[in-house]
Design a protein around this motif. Structure first.
Motif, PDB file in Angstrom:
ATOM      1  N   LEU A 115      36.514  48.246  45.309  1.00 39.93           N
ATOM      2  CA  LEU A 115      37.053  46.904  45.277  1.00 39.93           C
ATOM      3  C   LEU A 115      37.425  46.385  46.600  1.00 39.93           C
ATOM      4  O   LEU A 115      37.207  45.241  46.922  1.00 39.93           O
ATOM      5  CB  LEU A 115      38.241  46.607  44.230  1.00 39.93           C
ATOM      6  N   LEU A 116      38.059  47.588  47.385  1.00 36.70           N
ATOM      7  CA  LEU A 116      38.577  47.229  48.729  1.00 36.70           C
ATOM      8  C   LEU A 116      37.452  47.329  49.834  1.00 36.70           C
ATOM      9  O   LEU A 116      37.882  47.100  50.973  1.00 36.70           O
ATOM     10  CB  LEU A 116      39.918  48.135  48.796  1.00 36.70           C
ATOM     11  N   ASP A 117      36.328  47.476  49.490  1.00 33.37           N
ATOM     12  CA  ASP A 117      35.230  47.940  50.511  1.00 33.37           C
ATOM     13  C   ASP A 117      34.987  46.491  51.473  1.00 33.37           C
ATOM     14  O   ASP A 117      35.048  45.533  50.783  1.00 33.37           O
ATOM     15  CB  ASP A 117      33.857  48.107  49.458  1.00 33.37           C
ATOM     16  N   GLY A 118      34.907  46.886  52.564  1.00 37.18           N
ATOM     17  CA  GLY A 118      34.825  45.707  53.477  1.00 37.18           C
ATOM     18  C   GLY A 118      35.941  45.290  54.283  1.00 37.18           C
ATOM     19  O   GLY A 118      36.055  44.489  55.256  1.00 37.18           O
ATOM     20  N   LEU A 119      37.166  45.666  53.681  1.00 36.39           N
ATOM     21  CA  LEU A 119      38.449  45.178  54.080  1.00 36.39           C
ATOM     22  C   LEU A 119      38.489  46.023  55.449  1.00 36.39           C
ATOM     23  O   LEU A 119      38.491  47.351  55.395  1.00 36.39           O
ATOM     24  CB  LEU A 119      39.723  45.389  53.098  1.00 36.39           C
ATOM     25  N   PRO A 120      39.553  45.687  56.355  1.00 33.12           N
ATOM     26  CA  PRO A 120      40.047  46.451  57.335  1.00 33.12           C
ATOM     27  C   PRO A 120      41.082  47.700  56.901  1.00 33.12           C
ATOM     28  O   PRO A 120      41.725  47.399  55.955  1.00 33.12           O
ATOM     29  CB  PRO A 120      40.767  45.510  58.406  1.00 33.12           C
ATOM     30  N   VAL A 121      40.953  48.804  57.522  1.00 33.85           N
ATOM     31  CA  VAL A 121      41.677  49.840  57.163  1.00 33.85           C
ATOM     32  C   VAL A 121      43.292  49.565  56.745  1.00 33.85           C
ATOM     33  O   VAL A 121      43.716  49.879  55.912  1.00 33.85           O
ATOM     34  CB  VAL A 121      41.724  51.242  58.260  1.00 33.85           C
ATOM     35  N   VAL A 123      44.740  46.687  56.022  1.00 34.12           N
ATOM     36  CA  VAL A 123      44.840  45.809  54.693  1.00 34.12           C
ATOM     37  C   VAL A 123      44.718  46.967  53.451  1.00 34.12           C
ATOM     38  O   VAL A 123      45.625  46.720  52.783  1.00 34.12           O
ATOM     39  CB  VAL A 123      43.765  44.889  54.577  1.00 34.12           C
ATOM     40  N   LYS A 124      43.894  47.843  53.770  1.00 29.38           N
ATOM     41  CA  LYS A 124      43.707  48.768  52.588  1.00 29.38           C
ATOM     42  C   LYS A 124      44.859  49.632  52.377  1.00 29.38           C
ATOM     43  O   LYS A 124      45.683  49.725  51.441  1.00 29.38           O
ATOM     44  CB  LYS A 124      42.627  49.548  52.886  1.00 29.38           C
ATOM     45  N   ARG A 125      45.470  50.051  53.608  1.00 30.34           N
ATOM     46  CA  ARG A 125      46.659  50.812  53.716  1.00 30.34           C
ATOM     47  C   ARG A 125      47.696  50.175  52.984  1.00 30.34           C
ATOM     48  O   ARG A 125      48.591  50.707  52.185  1.00 30.34           O
ATOM     49  CB  ARG A 125      46.869  51.381  55.072  1.00 30.34           C
ATOM     50  N   THR A 126      47.845  48.989  53.415  1.00 27.32           N
ATOM     51  CA  THR A 126      49.085  48.013  53.017  1.00 27.32           C
ATOM     52  C   THR A 126      49.038  47.860  51.481  1.00 27.32           C
ATOM     53  O   THR A 126      50.103  48.061  50.907  1.00 27.32           O
ATOM     54  CB  THR A 126      49.215  46.692  53.651  1.00 27.32           C
ATOM     55  N   PHE A 127      47.799  47.633  50.898  1.00 26.68           N
ATOM     56  CA  PHE A 127      47.829  47.594  49.420  1.00 26.68           C
ATOM     57  C   PHE A 127      47.850  48.936  48.869  1.00 26.68           C
ATOM     58  O   PHE A 127      48.639  48.826  48.015  1.00 26.68           O
ATOM     59  CB  PHE A 127      46.307  47.036  49.154  1.00 26.68           C
ATOM     60  N   LEU A 132      50.044  52.112  44.961  1.00 26.46           N
ATOM     61  CA  LEU A 132      49.992  53.526  44.507  1.00 26.46           C
ATOM     62  C   LEU A 132      51.523  54.227  44.778  1.00 26.46           C
ATOM     63  O   LEU A 132      51.794  54.997  44.026  1.00 26.46           O
ATOM     64  CB  LEU A 132      48.683  54.186  45.207  1.00 26.46           C
ATOM     65  N   ASP A 133      51.799  53.896  46.029  1.00 25.58           N
ATOM     66  CA  ASP A 133      53.017  54.696  46.595  1.00 25.58           C
ATOM     67  C   ASP A 133      54.551  53.813  45.991  1.00 25.58           C
ATOM     68  O   ASP A 133      55.564  54.522  46.425  1.00 25.58           O
ATOM     69  CB  ASP A 133      53.100  54.956  47.933  1.00 25.58           C
ATOM     70  N   LEU A 155      48.656  41.954  51.642  1.00 24.79           N
ATOM     71  CA  LEU A 155      48.559  42.123  50.294  1.00 24.79           C
ATOM     72  C   LEU A 155      47.797  41.071  49.687  1.00 24.79           C
ATOM     73  O   LEU A 155      47.137  41.340  48.242  1.00 24.79           O
ATOM     74  CB  LEU A 155      49.918  42.241  50.017  1.00 24.79           C
ATOM     75  N   VAL A 156      47.922  39.953  50.046  1.00 26.77           N
ATOM     76  CA  VAL A 156      47.494  38.579  49.376  1.00 26.77           C
ATOM     77  C   VAL A 156      45.959  38.816  49.539  1.00 26.77           C
ATOM     78  O   VAL A 156      45.154  38.737  48.772  1.00 26.77           O
ATOM     79  CB  VAL A 156      47.923  37.502  50.066  1.00 26.77           C
ATOM     80  N   ARG A 157      45.547  39.223  50.785  1.00 32.05           N
ATOM     81  CA  ARG A 157      43.955  39.360  51.140  1.00 32.05           C
ATOM     82  C   ARG A 157      43.735  40.508  50.252  1.00 32.05           C
ATOM     83  O   ARG A 157      42.282  40.394  49.583  1.00 32.05           O
ATOM     84  CB  ARG A 157      43.743  39.774  52.570  1.00 32.05           C
ATOM     85  N   ALA A 158      43.982  41.513  49.996  1.00 34.96           N
ATOM     86  CA  ALA A 158      43.584  42.464  49.341  1.00 34.96           C
ATOM     87  C   ALA A 158      43.602  42.188  47.813  1.00 34.96           C
ATOM     88  O   ALA A 158      42.674  42.665  47.041  1.00 34.96           O
ATOM     89  CB  ALA A 158      44.401  44.064  49.384  1.00 34.96           C
TER      90      ALA A 158
END
Length: 170
Positions: A115-121, A123-127, A132-133, A155-158
């Motif tokens: 689902l997060l494929d293509g987003l900058p790293v 953005v993924k980490r933030t989400f 998860l954490d 967060l909104v972008r992800a």
């Protein structure tokens, strides 16, 4: 002959004419005949799932495009699975779940990754830190050395990407 029967005949012909070289191509990339056969199967399952008439001008190019996507998905899954296994190995035994729970968690992680494929790293980490954490926006901002407004934007972008990806599947 119905269009469904015609489609299945076309798919059968496509498989019969191309499975040998495609399996060989996959074997060369993977170094494993069993995985090559599995991914060949996945390629044709994707075609079958489309349930549309196959009027192909360039069947090999069509198959190669689908097979490359299957291969990328395979490598992505392997990467996520290895990261998960590494994280499990680092956990105390008291935190390790039953094998069934581990498999469910792994499948969920693979779905999230897709689902997060293509987003900058970042953005993924933030989400992932938030979802998860369970980290608060302020904690995420400090950890990633970014502003709280940037955290909110990420967060909104992800979340938007996940939502729209799920909508397209439905």
């Amino acid at each position: 002959m119905s269009s469904q029967e015609l489609n299945h005949q076309q798919l059968n012909d496509l498989y019969t004419e191309n499975q040998g070289w495609l399996r060989g191509w996959l074997h060369n990339r993977l170094g494993c005949s069993h995985r090559a056969s599995d991914l060949l199967h996945d390629t044709f399952m994707r075609i079958l799932a489309r349930d549309e008439l196959l009027e192909l001008q360039k069947p090999k190019a069509y198959l190669m495009a689908i097979t490359k996507r299957v291969l990328v998905d395979h490598w992505r899954r392997e990467k996520v699975e290895q990261a998960y296994l590494d994280a499990l190995a680092a956990m105390p035994e008291s935190y390790v779940q039953a094998p069934e729970e581990q498999q469910i968690l792994l499948e969920t992680l693979i779905e999230i990754d897709a689902l997060l494929d293509g987003l900058p790293v970042v953005v993924k980490r933030t989400f992932l830190y938030a979802q998860l954490d369970g980290m608060k926006q302020q904690e995420i901002a400090e950890k990633l050395n970014i502003s709280i407004s940037t955290v909110k934007r990420h967060l909104v972008r992800a979340a938007g990407q996940c939502y729209f990806a799920l909508e397209m599947e439905a």
